[in-house]
Design a protein around this motif. Sequence first.
Motif, short mmCIF file in Angstrom:
data_model
loop_
_atom_site.label_atom_id
_atom_site.label_comp_id
_atom_site.label_asym_id
_atom_site.label_seq_id
_atom_site.Cartn_x
_atom_site.Cartn_y
_atom_site.Cartn_z
N PHE A 63 0.86 -1.17 0.00
CA PHE A 63 0.00 0.00 0.00
C PHE A 63 0.90 1.23 0.00
N VAL A 64 0.90 1.97 -1.11
CA VAL A 64 1.70 3.19 -1.23
C VAL A 64 0.82 4.35 -0.77
N ILE A 65 1.15 4.90 0.38
CA ILE A 65 0.30 5.90 1.03
C ILE A 65 1.01 7.24 1.06
N GLY A 66 0.31 8.26 0.62
CA GLY A 66 0.88 9.61 0.65
C GLY A 66 -0.20 10.66 0.48
N ASP A 67 0.07 11.86 0.98
CA ASP A 67 -0.87 12.97 0.81
C ASP A 67 -1.01 13.32 -0.66
N GLU A 313 1.44 -0.36 11.55
CA GLU A 313 2.87 -0.10 11.35
C GLU A 313 3.70 -0.69 12.49
N ASN A 314 4.96 -0.90 12.20
CA ASN A 314 5.91 -1.43 13.18
C ASN A 314 5.98 -0.51 14.39
N ALA A 315 5.76 -1.06 15.58
CA ALA A 315 5.75 -0.25 16.79
C ALA A 315 7.12 0.34 17.10
N PHE A 316 8.17 -0.25 16.54
CA PHE A 316 9.52 0.25 16.80
C PHE A 316 9.96 1.32 15.79
N ALA A 317 9.11 1.57 14.78
CA ALA A 317 9.42 2.64 13.83
C ALA A 317 9.11 3.99 14.48
N GLY A 318 9.67 5.04 13.94
CA GLY A 318 9.49 6.37 14.50
C GLY A 318 10.81 6.97 14.92
N ASP A 319 10.80 8.26 15.19
CA ASP A 319 12.02 8.98 15.56
C ASP A 319 13.10 8.80 14.49
N GLY A 320 12.66 8.89 13.23
CA GLY A 320 13.61 8.76 12.12
C GLY A 320 13.83 7.34 11.65
N ARG A 321 13.26 6.35 12.36
CA ARG A 321 13.40 4.96 11.94
C ARG A 321 12.20 4.59 11.07
N VAL A 328 2.90 -1.40 4.24
CA VAL A 328 2.60 0.00 3.95
C VAL A 328 3.90 0.76 3.68
N ILE A 329 3.94 1.43 2.52
CA ILE A 329 5.06 2.31 2.17
C ILE A 329 4.52 3.74 2.20
N ARG A 330 5.06 4.53 3.09
CA ARG A 330 4.61 5.93 3.18
C ARG A 330 5.53 6.83 2.37
N LEU A 331 4.93 7.63 1.53
CA LEU A 331 5.70 8.58 0.72
C LEU A 331 5.65 9.95 1.35
N ALA A 332 6.79 10.43 1.76
CA ALA A 332 6.87 11.79 2.30
C ALA A 332 6.84 12.79 1.14
N ASN A 333 6.40 14.01 1.45
CA ASN A 333 6.46 15.06 0.43
C ASN A 333 7.90 15.37 0.08
N LEU A 334 8.11 15.92 -1.09
CA LEU A 334 9.44 16.33 -1.50
C LEU A 334 9.97 17.42 -0.57
N SER A 335 11.26 17.42 -0.38
CA SER A 335 11.93 18.50 0.36
C SER A 335 12.38 19.56 -0.64
N PRO A 336 12.75 20.76 -0.16
CA PRO A 336 13.28 21.77 -1.09
C PRO A 336 14.51 21.28 -1.84
N GLU A 337 15.36 20.49 -1.17
CA GLU A 337 16.56 19.97 -1.84
C GLU A 337 16.18 19.00 -2.95
#
Length: 442
Positions: A63-67, A313-321, A328-337
């Motif tokens: 599942f590819v999930i993104g805004d 989602e994996n309970a150990f994910a988070g804080d950058g992990r 589930v694959i979450r797609l973050a928005n693009l960064s300015p870079e």
Amino acid sequence: MTINAGHSSRIRPKDRDAVIQALRAGVVPRTGQHHIQVGRAAEVQALVADIDRIADGGAGSRFVIGDYGSGKTFFLQLVRSIALEKRLVTVHADLSPDRRLHATGGQARALYAELMRNMATRAKPDGGALANVVERFVSQVLTSARDAGESPHVVIRRRLTELSELTGGYDFAEVVAKYWEGHDQENDQLKADAVRWLRGEFTTRSDARNALGVRTIVDDSTFYDHLKLLARFVRMAGFDGLLVCLDEMVNLYKLHNAQARNANYEQILRIVNDSLQGSAASLGFVFGGTPDFLMDTRRGLYSYSALQSRLVENAFAGDGRVDHSGPVIRLANLSPEDFYVLLMKLRHVWAGGDATAYLVPDAAIEAFMAHCAGRIGDAYFRTPRTTIRSFLDLLAILDQHQDLDWRALVDATEIEPDPDPDLAALPGTEPAADDDLASFRL
């Protein structure tokens, strides 16, 4: 800002035009996505691992999930192109009011027919490849029969025997055999009818019986069963598996009627279970949807407890992990870079891969980004469709009027944020009737 976009090779005019024309029209290009892909290396690698598993006879569902605007459709197209390069057959479609996974009024059959129209192979990436796949199977049968000194009819029946053990497999095998008969007898009508049946274009059993002598058709109740049959068949034809890409899954979330939603979610659960338990072979699914479609506990997949337990989602994910091994694959928005690199790649594509033909310097890209940020804030890189279109329009003018100064054009660029069509609030009440088409919010 000194980021190297990493370009060196020339770009074929066909790929260049496909990318530029699609993006200027505000749609995702069908080919050449690798020329403008930025970031998301880990997400791509996770899907490549799925493709390899499918090619090895396994199954998978993601599942590819993104805004809105995060690039889900582009990501799915990129995954499709990778699958084609790895010798898979791909089918893709968008869900809509008249196309969904489960229904009683022909909407699931319509989705199947759309998938078949969009069937693609590496040799035929733009769709319409079903007849080519069947023809390839028949050609292999003829070669095997000639080498073994057997009748092609005997060989084709023997090869299709394994399909008979699956739901609907007997008639599927009969239709493929009818295609061979049409090939052998030079009966183009019989071949065309066989392809029509495989595409799910027969709407009544009587028409199918009259044309092909089979008693069943692809209908709402057999949608998924026929995809499993097709996955087996494409391997028989010499391909490595079948990848099904379904976008705009948010249309299921928009269903008013809870019974209709749950019936579709039950079909998704069946697909996920088959993937996890190994009941499907050489078959993969990639679903594209929004966070609401996944996580809304009233209307989304999380409202169906069995799906929530499988997709949590994996309970150990988070804080950058980030865990890219889950469903589930979450797609973050693009960064300015990322967006800066994207604009550099677009400049490179416009020049056909020739760095000496760039229409604007790096400073112009930085100025363009600063101008957009001043006009619409961070929406210019978070939902960048209109921003990309404006940048390409800028290049188009500079290409045709090389005496113009890019500085004046950048300052005069008008840009508006890309509106999200799903922002409208969903109604709070649900109709009592389970009307298949009326249950969608149009």
